[in-house]
Design an enzyme around this catalytic site. Structure first.
Site, PDB file in Angstrom:
ATOM      1  CG  ASP A  33      -2.313   1.173   6.779  1.00  0.00           C
ATOM      2  OD1 ASP A  33      -1.403   1.465   5.974  1.00  0.00           O
ATOM      3  OD2 ASP A  33      -3.315   1.891   6.960  1.00  0.00           O
ATOM      4  NE  ARG A  46       6.215   5.475   1.422  1.00  0.00           N
ATOM      5  CZ  ARG A  46       5.013   5.407   1.989  1.00  0.00           C
ATOM      6  NH1 ARG A  46       4.588   6.385   2.787  1.00  0.00           N
ATOM      7  NH2 ARG A  46       4.224   4.375   1.769  1.00  0.00           N
ATOM      8  CG  HIS A  50       8.058  -0.677   3.563  1.00  0.00           C
ATOM      9  ND1 HIS A  50       6.708  -0.845   3.783  1.00  0.00           N
ATOM     10  CD2 HIS A  50       8.174   0.331   2.641  1.00  0.00           C
ATOM     11  CE1 HIS A  50       6.036   0.014   3.023  1.00  0.00           C
ATOM     12  NE2 HIS A  50       6.898   0.738   2.333  1.00  0.00           N
ATOM     13  CG  ASN A  81       0.434  -1.830  -2.185  1.00  0.00           C
ATOM     14  OD1 ASN A  81       0.463  -2.770  -1.394  1.00  0.00           O
ATOM     15  ND2 ASN A  81      -0.271  -0.732  -1.926  1.00  0.00           N
ATOM     16  NE  ARG A 207      -8.232   3.240   3.154  1.00  0.00           N
ATOM     17  CZ  ARG A 207      -7.732   4.256   3.829  1.00  0.00           C
ATOM     18  NH1 ARG A 207      -8.503   4.920   4.688  1.00  0.00           N
ATOM     19  NH2 ARG A 207      -6.475   4.630   3.675  1.00  0.00           N
TER      20      ARG A 207
END
Length: 256
Positions: A33, A46, A50, A81, A207
């Site tokens: 994450d 973004r 990745h 996703n 989480r």
């Protein structure tokens, strides 16, 4: 109690020789994450996050292989996703192609075996072809099993397993009294792997995001503050050291 858990997850152990090579988890699972936030902090797209995250996968895979860990499961793409922007989804779906194109020779040399879990029927054909090629090339390797969870969701996996169990009961003339944990395990995508002893999530989020929700019942959780592209071999080893400082009770009492 929860505050103590969080504090412990931030523990730093500075010396590499503190790692007990005879007390490593057999199976490590990682929620990778923080790629998007890494890029945003640097005013980059973004997809750049990745890309850098893919480099971290290489680093952690090398470390796990060199340490003799047997299973490394990476949460690459969840069933949720797909709701991300189309250009980002397309880029992520193409990452396995680039990853395997550049890294497969080293994986073969390191005796790593590539495997996957997830609902691959929704994954683009070019990605499937690259994955299947890598599986074929590494199928006889006996070292680290590198397992990518692609289009994977823990709830969807359990639903699928229930349907499969129902079909088995119907075929064999059985009923619900014959269902037990071993039967459920047999019908999960992970049926040939041990449950992960250690589950790591990077970026500080706390989480599990629908990842291995059945299999992680007794996993040790470590929530690492680093964004995934900044997570390196030293951070990985530090997580292993924290794991070794824990006492796994499986619902029982401490031995102390």
């Amino acid at each position: 109690m929860f505050k103590k858990l969080i504090k412990r997850n931030k523990t730093k152990i500075s010396h590499n020789d503190d790692l007990d090579l005879h007390n490593l988890p057999e199976h490590v699972a990682i929620i990778m994450d923080g790629n998007g936030r890494w890029a945003k902090k640097r005013k980059m797209p973004r997809i750049k996050g990745h890309y850098e995250g893919m480099q971290t996968i290489k680093t952690v895979t090398r470390e796990a292989s060199d340490l003799g860990i047997k299973y490394l499961t990476l949460y690459a793409f969840s069933t949720e996703n797909w709701s991300r922007p189309e250009n980002e989804v397309n880029y992520i779906m193409n990452l396995p192609v680039n990853f395997l194109k550049t890294f497969l020779p080293e994986l073969i040399e390191k005796n790593v075996q590539i495997e996957t879990i997830g609902f691959l029927d929704a994954v683009p054909k070019s990605t499937i072809e690259a994955i299947e090629h890598a599986k074929e090339k590494t199928k006889n390797n006996t070292g680290l099993k590198l397992i990518f969870a692609i289009n994977y969701g823990g709830r969807a996996e359990i639903v699928q397993s229930m349907k499969s169990i129902y079909d088995e009961l119907q075929r064999n003339g059985q009923d619900s009294k014959d269902i037990d944990e071993s039967m459920i395990n047999k019908h999960l995508m992970t049926h040939s792997y041990p449950d992960p002893e250690l589950l790591i999530r990077t970026s500080g989020e706390q989480r599990i995001s629908n990842f291995l929700i059945w299999q992680s019942s007794y996993s040790e959780f470590i929530f690492n503050e680093k964004l995934w592209p900044d997570f390196d071999g030293e951070e990985f080893k530090n997580c292993l050291k924290i794991y070794q400082s824990r006492q796994r009770r499986f619902g029982g009492l401490s031995k102390e």
